[in-house]
Design an enzyme around this catalytic site. Structure first.
Site, PDB file in Angstrom:
ATOM      1  CG  ASP A  51      -1.727   1.208   1.411  1.00  0.00           C
ATOM      2  OD1 ASP A  51      -2.399   1.609   0.443  1.00  0.00           O
ATOM      3  OD2 ASP A  51      -1.694   1.795   2.504  1.00  0.00           O
ATOM      4  CG  ASP A  90      -2.162   2.084   6.457  1.00  0.00           C
ATOM      5  OD1 ASP A  90      -2.727   3.062   6.981  1.00  0.00           O
ATOM      6  OD2 ASP A  90      -2.235   1.845   5.240  1.00  0.00           O
TER       7      ASP A  90
END
Length: 231
Positions: A14, A179
């Site tokens: 990400d 996350d």
């Protein structure tokens, strides 16, 4: 995952909240948008909890003043506000966006160690190359996908499976590292094992609640684990 060697060769990362802290710049653009609409602005700590589902969701949350989107929002109003946000963010110099500790050197070490790196973000793709170039990371990633690169975005499995297919890996050879619950859910939907990083955004919730296969509190810990257990 066990403490034995791992057979993962493809690392899918990400972006926001995982590799970079972009909330200050996103918050600035959000508040510019809100000001132009004559609406209340919000502190960085509040907007941070609205980041991670792409620009449209951030705009909807800002217009709602809450992580829970107001069902009464009018689509035309949202689209107009989103354009204001894009204009503000595009004109912004993103100088407040920084890499998290140890990410810059860590990505380079992973590349040198023989891992294949890819980036899958829900950030609109038009904003990604400039930030990558500014960080000096353009050459590190074999594939880069934004939230509008495909018809689907995380938590849908499609972007992750697209990366695997493009780079000729099967899902069992990949790790999804992020996350937020979107990253973990995308990995699970693609049958790709997941690593959660606890320092990111994730709407104020503990990434452990999403049950990733592994959790680390710093990028340095992730790096050490990957290098230690690489086949």
């Amino acid at each position: 995952m066990t403490n034995q060697a791992i057979d993962k060769q493809l690392l899918i990362f990400d972006f926001d909240g995982t590799l970079i802290d972009s909330v200050p710049d996103l918050a600035d653009a959000t508040n510019i948008m809100l000001s132009q609409l004559g609406m209340p602005t919000y502190p960085l700590q509040t907007i941070a909890k609205w980041v991670g589902n792409g620009a449209r969701k951030l705009v909807e949350r800002a217009l709602s003043g809450s992580v829970e989107v107001d069902d009464n929002l009018v689509l035309a109003d949202v689209e107009a506000a989103e354009q204001l946000f894009f204009d503000a963010y595009g004109a912004h110099d993103t100088s407040k966006t920084v890499a998290y500790p140890d990410v810059d050197s860590g990505l380079k070490q992973l590349k040198e160690a023989g891992f294949t790196l890819a980036l899958v973000t829900n950030k609109p793709i038009r904003f990604v190359p400039h930030i990558l170039a500014g960080m000096g990371w353009t050459s590190l990633f074999e594939v880069v996908l934004g939230g509008d690169s495909l018809p689907q975005k995380k938590p849908d499995a499609a972007p992750l499976l697209h990366v695997c297919a493009t780079l000729n890996f099967v899902p069992s050879e990949a790790l999804m590292i992020g996350d937020s619950i979107n990253d973990i859910s995308a990995g699970k939907n693609a049958e790709i094992e997941t690593v959660g990083l606890s320092y990111g955004y994730n709407y104020g919730k503990d990434i452990r609640d999403s049950n990733p296969n592994q959790v680390f509190d710093t990028f340095a810990e992730l790096l050490s684990w990957l290098l230690k257990h690489k086949v």
